[in-house]
Design a protein around this motif. Sequence first.
Motif, PDB file in Angstrom:
ATOM      1  N   ASP A  91       0.630  -1.129   0.045  1.00  0.00           N
ATOM      2  CA  ASP A  91       0.209   0.114   0.022  1.00  0.00           C
ATOM      3  C   ASP A  91       0.560   1.160  -0.003  1.00  0.00           C
ATOM      4  O   ASP A  91       0.412   1.999  -0.563  1.00  0.00           O
ATOM      5  CB  ASP A  91      -0.729   0.057   1.182  1.00  0.00           C
ATOM      6  N   ASN A  92       2.174   1.000   0.596  1.00  0.00           N
ATOM      7  CA  ASN A  92       2.967   1.715   0.453  1.00  0.00           C
ATOM      8  C   ASN A  92       3.368   2.178  -0.941  1.00  0.00           C
ATOM      9  O   ASN A  92       3.134   3.510  -1.463  1.00  0.00           O
ATOM     10  CB  ASN A  92       3.836   2.606   1.355  1.00  0.00           C
ATOM     11  N   SER A  93       4.053   1.413  -1.381  1.00  0.00           N
ATOM     12  CA  SER A  93       4.366   2.419  -2.686  1.00  0.00           C
ATOM     13  C   SER A  93       3.427   1.961  -3.942  1.00  0.00           C
ATOM     14  O   SER A  93       3.199   2.058  -5.539  1.00  0.00           O
ATOM     15  CB  SER A  93       6.012   1.212  -3.039  1.00  0.00           C
ATOM     16  N   GLY A  94       2.449   0.861  -4.100  1.00  0.00           N
ATOM     17  CA  GLY A  94       1.369   0.145  -4.902  1.00  0.00           C
ATOM     18  C   GLY A  94       2.144  -0.648  -5.463  1.00  0.00           C
ATOM     19  O   GLY A  94       1.562  -1.263  -6.566  1.00  0.00           O
ATOM     20  N   ALA A  95       3.097  -1.289  -5.334  1.00  0.00           N
ATOM     21  CA  ALA A  95       3.761  -2.655  -6.073  1.00  0.00           C
ATOM     22  C   ALA A  95       3.065  -3.565  -6.145  1.00  0.00           C
ATOM     23  O   ALA A  95       2.160  -3.732  -5.076  1.00  0.00           O
ATOM     24  CB  ALA A  95       5.201  -3.137  -5.242  1.00  0.00           C
ATOM     25  N   VAL A  96       3.117  -4.523  -7.039  1.00  0.00           N
ATOM     26  CA  VAL A  96       1.871  -5.358  -6.984  1.00  0.00           C
ATOM     27  C   VAL A  96       3.464  -6.383  -7.428  1.00  0.00           C
ATOM     28  O   VAL A  96       3.326  -7.139  -7.932  1.00  0.00           O
ATOM     29  CB  VAL A  96       0.498  -5.993  -8.023  1.00  0.00           C
ATOM     30  N   THR A  97       3.087  -7.760  -6.296  1.00  0.00           N
ATOM     31  CA  THR A  97       3.973  -8.714  -7.155  1.00  0.00           C
ATOM     32  C   THR A  97       2.760 -10.437  -6.259  1.00  0.00           C
ATOM     33  O   THR A  97       1.605 -10.571  -5.892  1.00  0.00           O
ATOM     34  CB  THR A  97       4.846 -10.071  -5.191  1.00  0.00           C
ATOM     35  N   ALA A  98       2.596 -11.109  -8.070  1.00  0.00           N
ATOM     36  CA  ALA A  98       1.766 -12.466  -7.352  1.00  0.00           C
ATOM     37  C   ALA A  98       2.487 -13.638  -8.389  1.00  0.00           C
ATOM     38  O   ALA A  98       3.279 -13.513  -8.678  1.00  0.00           O
ATOM     39  CB  ALA A  98       1.213 -12.683  -8.584  1.00  0.00           C
ATOM     40  N   LYS A  99       2.520 -14.941  -6.876  1.00  0.00           N
ATOM     41  CA  LYS A  99       3.272 -16.209  -7.729  1.00  0.00           C
ATOM     42  C   LYS A  99       2.628 -17.360  -7.612  1.00  0.00           C
ATOM     43  O   LYS A  99       1.987 -17.281  -7.002  1.00  0.00           O
ATOM     44  CB  LYS A  99       4.845 -16.130  -6.933  1.00  0.00           C
ATOM     45  N   ALA A 100       2.658 -18.401  -8.159  1.00  0.00           N
ATOM     46  CA  ALA A 100       2.301 -19.795  -8.386  1.00  0.00           C
ATOM     47  C   ALA A 100       3.147 -20.696  -8.296  1.00  0.00           C
ATOM     48  O   ALA A 100       4.012 -20.488  -9.403  1.00  0.00           O
ATOM     49  CB  ALA A 100       0.979 -18.940  -9.546  1.00  0.00           C
ATOM     50  N   THR A 101       3.095 -21.842  -7.677  1.00  0.00           N
ATOM     51  CA  THR A 101       4.082 -22.685  -7.613  1.00  0.00           C
ATOM     52  C   THR A 101       3.563 -24.528  -7.669  1.00  0.00           C
ATOM     53  O   THR A 101       2.561 -24.030  -6.730  1.00  0.00           O
ATOM     54  CB  THR A 101       5.115 -22.029  -6.721  1.00  0.00           C
ATOM     55  N   THR A 102       4.215 -24.856  -8.483  1.00  0.00           N
ATOM     56  CA  THR A 102       3.308 -26.347  -8.631  1.00  0.00           C
ATOM     57  C   THR A 102       4.157 -26.899  -9.025  1.00  0.00           C
ATOM     58  O   THR A 102       4.753 -27.410  -9.664  1.00  0.00           O
ATOM     59  CB  THR A 102       2.301 -26.834 -10.077  1.00  0.00           C
ATOM     60  N   ALA A 103       4.307 -28.393  -7.749  1.00  0.00           N
ATOM     61  CA  ALA A 103       5.176 -29.499  -7.729  1.00  0.00           C
ATOM     62  C   ALA A 103       5.415 -30.606  -8.534  1.00  0.00           C
ATOM     63  O   ALA A 103       3.560 -30.987  -7.829  1.00  0.00           O
ATOM     64  CB  ALA A 103       5.939 -29.434  -6.117  1.00  0.00           C
ATOM     65  N   ASP A 104       5.705 -31.639  -8.932  1.00  0.00           N
ATOM     66  CA  ASP A 104       5.459 -32.521  -9.101  1.00  0.00           C
ATOM     67  C   ASP A 104       4.188 -33.307 -10.358  1.00  0.00           C
ATOM     68  O   ASP A 104       3.474 -33.788  -9.689  1.00  0.00           O
ATOM     69  CB  ASP A 104       4.745 -33.623  -8.002  1.00  0.00           C
ATOM     70  N   VAL A 105       4.288 -32.219 -11.518  1.00  0.00           N
ATOM     71  CA  VAL A 105       3.850 -31.874 -12.696  1.00  0.00           C
ATOM     72  C   VAL A 105       4.027 -32.994 -13.356  1.00  0.00           C
ATOM     73  O   VAL A 105       4.749 -33.236 -13.891  1.00  0.00           O
ATOM     74  CB  VAL A 105       3.577 -30.471 -12.697  1.00  0.00           C
ATOM     75  N   GLY A 106       2.374 -33.892 -13.968  1.00  0.00           N
ATOM     76  CA  GLY A 106       2.302 -35.000 -14.776  1.00  0.00           C
ATOM     77  C   GLY A 106       1.528 -34.392 -15.802  1.00  0.00           C
ATOM     78  O   GLY A 106       0.458 -34.096 -15.376  1.00  0.00           O
ATOM     79  N   VAL A 107       1.515 -35.009 -17.261  1.00  0.00           N
ATOM     80  CA  VAL A 107       0.647 -34.112 -18.179  1.00  0.00           C
ATOM     81  C   VAL A 107       0.207 -35.765 -19.009  1.00  0.00           C
ATOM     82  O   VAL A 107       1.229 -35.703 -20.067  1.00  0.00           O
ATOM     83  CB  VAL A 107       1.457 -33.555 -19.152  1.00  0.00           C
ATOM     84  N   PRO A 108      -0.967 -36.717 -19.107  1.00  0.00           N
ATOM     85  CA  PRO A 108      -0.752 -37.731 -19.095  1.00  0.00           C
ATOM     86  C   PRO A 108      -1.581 -37.359 -20.749  1.00  0.00           C
ATOM     87  O   PRO A 108      -1.814 -38.317 -21.295  1.00  0.00           O
ATOM     88  CB  PRO A 108      -1.551 -38.618 -17.892  1.00  0.00           C
ATOM     89  N   LEU A 109      -2.233 -36.859 -20.441  1.00  0.00           N
ATOM     90  CA  LEU A 109      -2.570 -36.279 -21.844  1.00  0.00           C
ATOM     91  C   LEU A 109      -1.832 -36.104 -22.911  1.00  0.00           C
ATOM     92  O   LEU A 109      -2.180 -36.768 -24.801  1.00  0.00           O
ATOM     93  CB  LEU A 109      -3.385 -34.166 -21.436  1.00  0.00           C
TER      94      LEU A 109
END
Length: 255
Positions: A91-109
């Motif tokens: 709120d002081n600087s207005g800076a925005v940070t977003a993060k998503a972390t997903t572990a052990d991903v498999g794509v059988p598709l």
Amino acid sequence: MKSSLVRRGGLLAAVVASVVLAGAAPASAAPGDGSAYGVNVDVKLLGADAVKVGPLAAANTAGPTTSTLASATVPGILTAGVITTEAKRDDNSGAVTAKATTADVGVPLLKAALGNVGVKTVEAVCTATQEGVKGSSTLADAKLGSIGAVDANPAPNTQIKVGLAGINIATIILNEQIKNKDGSLTVNAIHVKLLGGVVGSLGSGDVIVSSATCGPAAPPMPLASGAGLWIGLGLLGAIAVPVGTRIYRRRATQA
């Protein structure tokens, strides 16, 4: 006369004060926004019902600002371990940070086309400051079957075509970065895009793993600042001093 001068001085001072206060209005009414999620599936496979799952473990600057999911499984399409996300605004600087972390991903598709596809950790990050918005993706120990290993930090919008029996059935986009019309940036660490409408296709739709969206940053404005503040205070002083001097002189004359 004395009361008239005081009223006039007070009125003028109030007008100038309102000008100074007007400088408090922010450049934009909306604060900086940020969001993140771990998995989102929206596909229609041939001969099967449409599958829509997610966004899972969603976080937003408006709340909840953090989210965690122990695991996620979409049969025949995707598997994932722990998902953690966060989206926060200073709120002081207005800076925005977003993060998503997903572990052990498999794509059988994609197993029929590529074999076993797996990534130990999939992370998308974005930050928005007054200098701009930027993002990045990290893929730890990523192995895309017959394609082999890929860079841990792929260049933005790296595309890999997926073929089956000589037909392009999908595109894998790594570190996908999308500049939105509102000035924000969306970073999708992995985006599998099925290409429907071709002979031999698996179907159509999208699978996204680890997504973060930021900005643009919009810090709160101070009550008044810079040249506007000093001009306003100068005008207040210019009005208050003459009025005060005239009142003092009149009192001295009456005495």
